[in-house]
Design a protein around this motif. Sequence first.
Motif, PDB file in Angstrom:
ATOM      1  N   UNK A   1       6.058  12.175 -20.725  1.00 13.15           N
ATOM      2  CA  UNK A   1       7.499  12.210 -20.463  1.00 13.15           C
ATOM      3  C   UNK A   1       8.306  12.374 -21.741  1.00 13.15           C
ATOM      4  N   UNK A   2       7.678  12.981 -22.781  1.00 15.69           N
ATOM      5  CA  UNK A   2       8.477  13.236 -23.983  1.00 15.69           C
ATOM      6  C   UNK A   2       9.465  14.366 -23.706  1.00 15.69           C
ATOM      7  N   UNK A   3      10.517  14.464 -24.499  1.00 14.43           N
ATOM      8  CA  UNK A   3      11.604  15.388 -24.218  1.00 14.43           C
ATOM      9  C   UNK A   3      11.153  16.840 -24.189  1.00 14.43           C
ATOM     10  N   UNK A   4      10.188  17.182 -25.028  1.00 10.67           N
ATOM     11  CA  UNK A   4       9.695  18.557 -25.044  1.00 10.67           C
ATOM     12  C   UNK A   4       9.070  18.935 -23.700  1.00 10.67           C
TER      13      UNK A   4
ATOM     14  N   UNK B   1       9.608  17.403 -20.764  1.00 13.18           N
ATOM     15  CA  UNK B   1      10.653  17.382 -19.733  1.00 13.18           C
ATOM     16  C   UNK B   1      11.458  18.675 -19.753  1.00 13.18           C
ATOM     17  N   UNK B   2      11.735  19.186 -20.962  1.00 10.15           N
ATOM     18  CA  UNK B   2      12.465  20.448 -21.090  1.00 10.15           C
ATOM     19  C   UNK B   2      11.667  21.595 -20.477  1.00 10.15           C
ATOM     20  N   UNK B   3      10.347  21.592 -20.680  1.00 12.87           N
ATOM     21  CA  UNK B   3       9.501  22.624 -20.077  1.00 12.87           C
ATOM     22  C   UNK B   3       9.573  22.560 -18.551  1.00 12.87           C
ATOM     23  N   UNK B   4       9.505  21.330 -18.023  1.00 12.50           N
ATOM     24  CA  UNK B   4       9.564  21.171 -16.566  1.00 12.50           C
ATOM     25  C   UNK B   4      10.932  21.557 -16.014  1.00 12.50           C
TER      26      UNK B   4
ATOM     27  N   UNK C   1       0.817  -1.214   0.000  1.00 12.74           N
ATOM     28  CA  UNK C   1       0.000   0.000   0.000  1.00 12.74           C
ATOM     29  C   UNK C   1       0.849   1.261   0.000  1.00 12.74           C
ATOM     30  N   UNK C   2       2.161   1.113  -0.006  1.00  9.31           N
ATOM     31  CA  UNK C   2       3.053   2.259   0.142  1.00  9.31           C
ATOM     32  C   UNK C   2       3.170   3.060  -1.150  1.00  9.31           C
ATOM     33  N   UNK C   3       3.321   4.374  -0.993  1.00  9.66           N
ATOM     34  CA  UNK C   3       3.568   5.232  -2.149  1.00  9.66           C
ATOM     35  C   UNK C   3       4.913   4.940  -2.794  1.00  9.66           C
ATOM     36  N   UNK C   4       5.773   4.195  -2.078  1.00 17.15           N
ATOM     37  CA  UNK C   4       7.082   3.838  -2.636  1.00 17.15           C
ATOM     38  C   UNK C   4       6.944   3.029  -3.921  1.00 17.15           C
ATOM     39  N   UNK C   5       5.816   2.353  -4.081  1.00 18.75           N
ATOM     40  CA  UNK C   5       5.630   1.516  -5.262  1.00 18.75           C
ATOM     41  C   UNK C   5       5.375   2.344  -6.522  1.00 18.75           C
ATOM     42  N   UNK C   6       5.018   3.616  -6.344  1.00 20.45           N
ATOM     43  CA  UNK C   6       4.732   4.450  -7.520  1.00 20.45           C
ATOM     44  C   UNK C   6       6.019   4.872  -8.217  1.00 20.45           C
ATOM     45  N   UNK C   7       6.045   4.705  -9.539  1.00 23.05           N
ATOM     46  CA  UNK C   7       7.198   5.106 -10.357  1.00 23.05           C
ATOM     47  C   UNK C   7       6.672   5.946 -11.513  1.00 23.05           C
ATOM     48  N   UNK C   8       6.949   7.248 -11.464  1.00 21.32           N
ATOM     49  CA  UNK C   8       6.409   8.143 -12.486  1.00 21.32           C
ATOM     50  C   UNK C   8       6.913   7.780 -13.881  1.00 21.32           C
ATOM     51  N   UNK C   9       8.117   7.224 -13.974  1.00 21.29           N
ATOM     52  CA  UNK C   9       8.669   6.876 -15.290  1.00 21.29           C
ATOM     53  C   UNK C   9       7.932   5.696 -15.927  1.00 21.29           C
ATOM     54  N   UNK C  10       7.165   4.975 -15.124  1.00 17.40           N
ATOM     55  CA  UNK C  10       6.380   3.849 -15.647  1.00 17.40           C
ATOM     56  C   UNK C  10       4.897   4.199 -15.785  1.00 17.40           C
ATOM     57  N   UNK C  11       4.544   5.438 -15.463  1.00 13.84           N
ATOM     58  CA  UNK C  11       3.151   5.887 -15.514  1.00 13.84           C
ATOM     59  C   UNK C  11       2.846   6.422 -16.915  1.00 13.84           C
ATOM     60  N   UNK C  12       2.078   5.669 -17.678  1.00 11.61           N
ATOM     61  CA  UNK C  12       1.781   6.049 -19.059  1.00 11.61           C
ATOM     62  C   UNK C  12       0.867   7.259 -19.161  1.00 11.61           C
ATOM     63  N   UNK C  13       0.240   7.637 -18.053  1.00 15.03           N
ATOM     64  CA  UNK C  13      -0.639   8.806 -18.078  1.00 15.03           C
ATOM     65  C   UNK C  13       0.144  10.116 -17.953  1.00 15.03           C
ATOM     66  N   UNK C  14       1.446  10.027 -17.620  1.00 15.64           N
ATOM     67  CA  UNK C  14       2.284  11.220 -17.478  1.00 15.64           C
ATOM     68  C   UNK C  14       3.102  11.416 -18.748  1.00 15.64           C
TER      69      UNK C  14
ATOM     70  N   UNK D   1       8.701  14.269  -8.559  1.00 16.73           N
ATOM     71  CA  UNK D   1       8.746  15.513  -9.337  1.00 16.73           C
ATOM     72  C   UNK D   1      10.026  15.631 -10.159  1.00 16.73           C
ATOM     73  N   UNK D   2      11.155  15.279  -9.547  1.00 16.26           N
ATOM     74  CA  UNK D   2      12.432  15.414 -10.267  1.00 16.26           C
ATOM     75  C   UNK D   2      12.537  14.392 -11.403  1.00 16.26           C
ATOM     76  N   UNK D   3      11.959  13.209 -11.227  1.00 13.78           N
ATOM     77  CA  UNK D   3      11.981  12.201 -12.295  1.00 13.78           C
ATOM     78  C   UNK D   3      11.174  12.657 -13.506  1.00 13.78           C
ATOM     79  N   UNK D   4      10.184  13.520 -13.262  1.00 11.16           N
ATOM     80  CA  UNK D   4       9.382  14.068 -14.363  1.00 11.16           C
ATOM     81  C   UNK D   4      10.038  15.285 -14.999  1.00 11.16           C
TER      82      UNK D   4
END
Length: 324
Positions: A182-185, A187-190, A167-180, A212-215
């Motif tokens: 993460x194209x280079x354009x 990432x450059x904006x972020x 149940x931990x938030x540790x299991x969440x990985x933004x780099x594996x989240x297809x709803x986010x 946040x930093x992974x995004x």
Amino acid sequence: MSTSSSTILTESGTNELEIIEFHLEKQMPDGSKKTCYYGINVAKVREVIQVPETSDYPNAQPHMIGVFSSRDILTPLVDLAGWLGVPTSKEIDKKFVIVTDFNRMTNGFLIDSISRIHRISWNDVESPSQFLEAGEQDCVVAVVRKDQNLIMILDFEKIIADINPELSMEKYDVTADKSVDLNQKMITKRNAKTIMVVDDSAFIRNLILETLSSAGYNTIACKDGGEAHDKLTELAEIAKKEDVPVSELVDAVVSDVEMPRMDGMHLVKRLRDSDVYKEMPIVMFSSLMSDDNREKALALGANDTLTKPEIGRMVALMDQFILK
């Protein structure tokens, strides 16, 4: 003893809270006992009960005594002393259980005795020393001095995540989240934006920073509302001196609610009372984000709120407010 967060929660923005003081009786090598003082925010507590009958649960995590029914909800009973490494009496018939309700989960924690409720100012809640705040594994988020005793405010989110890793938030990985996106354009904006993250739990704070930093976002970390307010005041002064908008230095704030020195609600109030931070996006991220608390946070000026299991919504929400 029962509690109701709707009636006991202190008024938003007043920088006050109420904690329940409880005890564990540590058995010393010489046979004597030493009282250990702990605390938990009243808003996290559903009730305090005598030890209920429990059922064994197959392949249970260490320090999980069993499960019981709390208002028709299957609830794990956690040996808090065992998890903390505090040797106490094994006889549980005279002990009590604190039933908590936060992060959309109900849990029971075995304790030796319950004391009373203290209403205090967050100004009187101290951050642990650098020695105590050892990092993600530390389970003490704050210390309160009362009646010549030191009451340790425990990081119950960390304890629950350790006992229930699924149940931990540790299991969440933004780099594996297809709803986010993460194209280079994107990432450059972020990469051109900076978000301040404010949380007294090193465990939670580091999870948010990593997400946040992974995004692609730059981040600034603060361990409580007081440190955040000091840092934001300093950034406002730098922006004024350099004749640039403060958004050149920080673009948004993600803040917990319950923190030493200054809580998140009071931080929002202070920022919205200032000309510099009247419009800056602020998102509250808390285990206490009930409908009532959400309304209070929005009324004080927060742009939106998240409940702590919802870390998967964090990047999309920040994109919405920062990359309009």
